[in-house]
Design a protein around this motif. Structure first.
Motif, PDB file in Angstrom:
ATOM      1  N   UNK A  39      -6.010  21.019 -39.715  1.00  3.62           N
ATOM      2  CA  UNK A  39      -5.642  22.053 -40.683  1.00  3.62           C
ATOM      3  C   UNK A  39      -5.378  23.361 -39.943  1.00  3.62           C
ATOM      4  N   UNK A  40      -4.129  23.780 -39.936  1.00  2.00           N
ATOM      5  CA  UNK A  40      -3.740  25.025 -39.280  1.00  2.00           C
ATOM      6  C   UNK A  40      -3.688  26.129 -40.326  1.00  2.00           C
ATOM      7  N   UNK A  41      -4.246  27.300 -39.998  1.00  2.00           N
ATOM      8  CA  UNK A  41      -4.254  28.402 -40.951  1.00  2.00           C
ATOM      9  C   UNK A  41      -3.946  29.725 -40.267  1.00  2.00           C
ATOM     10  N   UNK A  42      -3.365  30.627 -41.051  1.00  2.00           N
ATOM     11  CA  UNK A  42      -3.048  31.977 -40.576  1.00  2.00           C
ATOM     12  C   UNK A  42      -3.332  32.945 -41.717  1.00  2.00           C
ATOM     13  N   UNK A  43      -4.351  33.803 -41.520  1.00  2.00           N
ATOM     14  CA  UNK A  43      -4.793  34.722 -42.563  1.00  2.00           C
ATOM     15  C   UNK A  43      -5.032  36.098 -41.957  1.00  2.00           C
ATOM     16  N   UNK A  44      -4.331  37.108 -42.448  1.00  2.00           N
ATOM     17  CA  UNK A  44      -4.549  38.501 -42.049  1.00  2.00           C
ATOM     18  C   UNK A  44      -4.583  38.687 -40.534  1.00  2.00           C
ATOM     19  N   UNK A  45      -3.623  38.107 -39.854  1.00  2.00           N
ATOM     20  CA  UNK A  45      -3.535  38.271 -38.408  1.00  2.00           C
ATOM     21  C   UNK A  45      -4.417  37.330 -37.609  1.00  2.00           C
ATOM     22  N   UNK A  46      -5.277  36.587 -38.270  1.00  2.00           N
ATOM     23  CA  UNK A  46      -6.119  35.598 -37.600  1.00  2.00           C
ATOM     24  C   UNK A  46      -5.516  34.207 -37.820  1.00  2.00           C
ATOM     25  N   UNK A  47      -5.788  33.315 -36.891  1.00  2.00           N
ATOM     26  CA  UNK A  47      -5.257  31.965 -37.024  1.00  2.00           C
ATOM     27  C   UNK A  47      -6.171  30.969 -36.330  1.00  2.00           C
ATOM     28  N   UNK A  49      -6.875  26.287 -35.837  1.00  2.00           N
ATOM     29  CA  UNK A  49      -6.597  24.896 -36.207  1.00  2.00           C
ATOM     30  C   UNK A  49      -7.940  24.167 -36.266  1.00  2.00           C
ATOM     31  N   UNK A  50      -8.260  23.616 -37.412  1.00  2.00           N
ATOM     32  CA  UNK A  50      -9.506  22.875 -37.581  1.00  2.00           C
ATOM     33  C   UNK A  50      -9.214  21.383 -37.604  1.00  2.00           C
ATOM     34  N   UNK A  51      -9.849  20.662 -36.727  1.00  2.00           N
ATOM     35  CA  UNK A  51      -9.756  19.208 -36.756  1.00  2.00           C
ATOM     36  C   UNK A  51     -10.274  18.711 -38.105  1.00  2.00           C
ATOM     37  N   UNK A  75     -12.549  26.051 -51.519  1.00  2.00           N
ATOM     38  CA  UNK A  75     -13.257  26.679 -50.411  1.00  2.00           C
ATOM     39  C   UNK A  75     -13.537  25.610 -49.366  1.00  2.00           C
ATOM     40  N   UNK A  76     -13.064  25.860 -48.152  1.00  2.00           N
ATOM     41  CA  UNK A  76     -13.157  24.865 -47.084  1.00  2.00           C
ATOM     42  C   UNK A  76     -14.012  25.419 -45.954  1.00  2.00           C
ATOM     43  N   UNK A  77     -15.066  24.691 -45.589  1.00  2.00           N
ATOM     44  CA  UNK A  77     -15.989  25.112 -44.544  1.00  2.00           C
ATOM     45  C   UNK A  77     -15.780  24.300 -43.276  1.00  2.00           C
ATOM     46  N   UNK A  78     -15.927  24.984 -42.155  1.00  2.00           N
ATOM     47  CA  UNK A  78     -15.847  24.336 -40.843  1.00  2.00           C
ATOM     48  C   UNK A  78     -17.252  24.141 -40.293  1.00  2.00           C
ATOM     49  N   UNK A  79     -17.448  23.105 -39.486  1.00  2.00           N
ATOM     50  CA  UNK A  79     -18.766  22.808 -38.918  1.00  2.00           C
ATOM     51  C   UNK A  79     -19.293  23.950 -38.064  1.00  2.00           C
ATOM     52  N   UNK A  80     -18.407  24.824 -37.562  1.00  2.00           N
ATOM     53  CA  UNK A  80     -18.832  25.933 -36.716  1.00  2.00           C
ATOM     54  C   UNK A  80     -19.120  27.208 -37.518  1.00  2.00           C
TER      55      UNK A  80
END
Length: 206
Positions: A39-47, A49-51, A75-80
């Motif tokens: 899952x690749x994301x780009x939000x407010x200048x941040x980006x 890729x989450x496996x 709402x999607x959470x990452x393990x980190x």
């Protein structure tokens, strides 16, 4: 009936699937893409890729607002420890929040399919948290008792206009708030059965 992963987008296995929305009139759109890498994301200048296997939780909910009743959220959470939110609506003008129902639905369904294919063990939940839901039910019960008391008072005093107003208000309140509470019942779901109540209706004409 719940949505199955067979109701996914028509994209091929290796095809990137994109989705974007504007959370406000100010700033750029939040952009998301389902790629072979994750899952690749780009939000407010941040980006980033989450496996798919690193996604630890997905929470689906129904979040209507005054300008758009058909509004859903994931709402999607990452393990980190990271979290991103995806909404089914986008701001177009100062007075228009437009729905993107079928695009949002296709993206969320395809995300679940790819997570399942990657062997994800993510926690899949829907609706409000149990404590919040219980508090909402208690508040509704208190309001219902108060409304019944006012209605009985109006009837006993032959205040027919007041009684009619209370009945109409109760019907409108039940339609709006009742739908929110019913859809957002706390639940767990599986990759094979996504909750239809927490997704926009499928567009059968496409």
């Amino acid at each position: 009936m719940p949505t199955t992963l067979q109701d996914r987008s028509e994209a091929g296995e290796g095809t990137a699937v994109r989705y974007a929305y504007k959370a406000s009139l100010i700033g750029s759109a939040h952009q998301f893409e389902l790629t072979e890498d994750g899952l690749s994301w780009r939000i407010a200048g941040r980006s980033g890729v989450w496996d798919y296997a690193d996604i630890s939780a997905v929470k689906l909910s129904y979040r209507p607002v005054s300008m758009q009743q058909q509004r859903f959220r994931a709402d999607i959470d990452n393990a980190k420890g990271g979290r991103i939110a995806i909404l089914s609506t986008t701001w177009q003008t100062a007075t228009l929040v437009a729905p993107q129902g079928h695009l949002y639905r296709d993206f969320i369904v395809e995300l679940h399919r790819r997570m399942q294919a990657a062997g994800s063990r993510a926690r899949l939940v829907g609706g409000l948290g149990p404590k919040t839901y219980t508090a909402a039910l208690a508040l509704l019960a208190c309001l219902a008792v108060a409304m019944i008391g006012l209605l009985l008072t109006a009837l006993l005093t032959s205040n027919w206009m007041g009684a009619l107003f209370l009945v109409g208000f109760a019907a409108l309140f039940t339609w709006q708030v009742g739908g929110f509470v019913t859809r957002n019942r706390p639940r767990r779901y599986s990759f094979d059965q996504l909750p239809d109540a927490l997704l926009p209706k499928a567009d059968r004409n496409r």
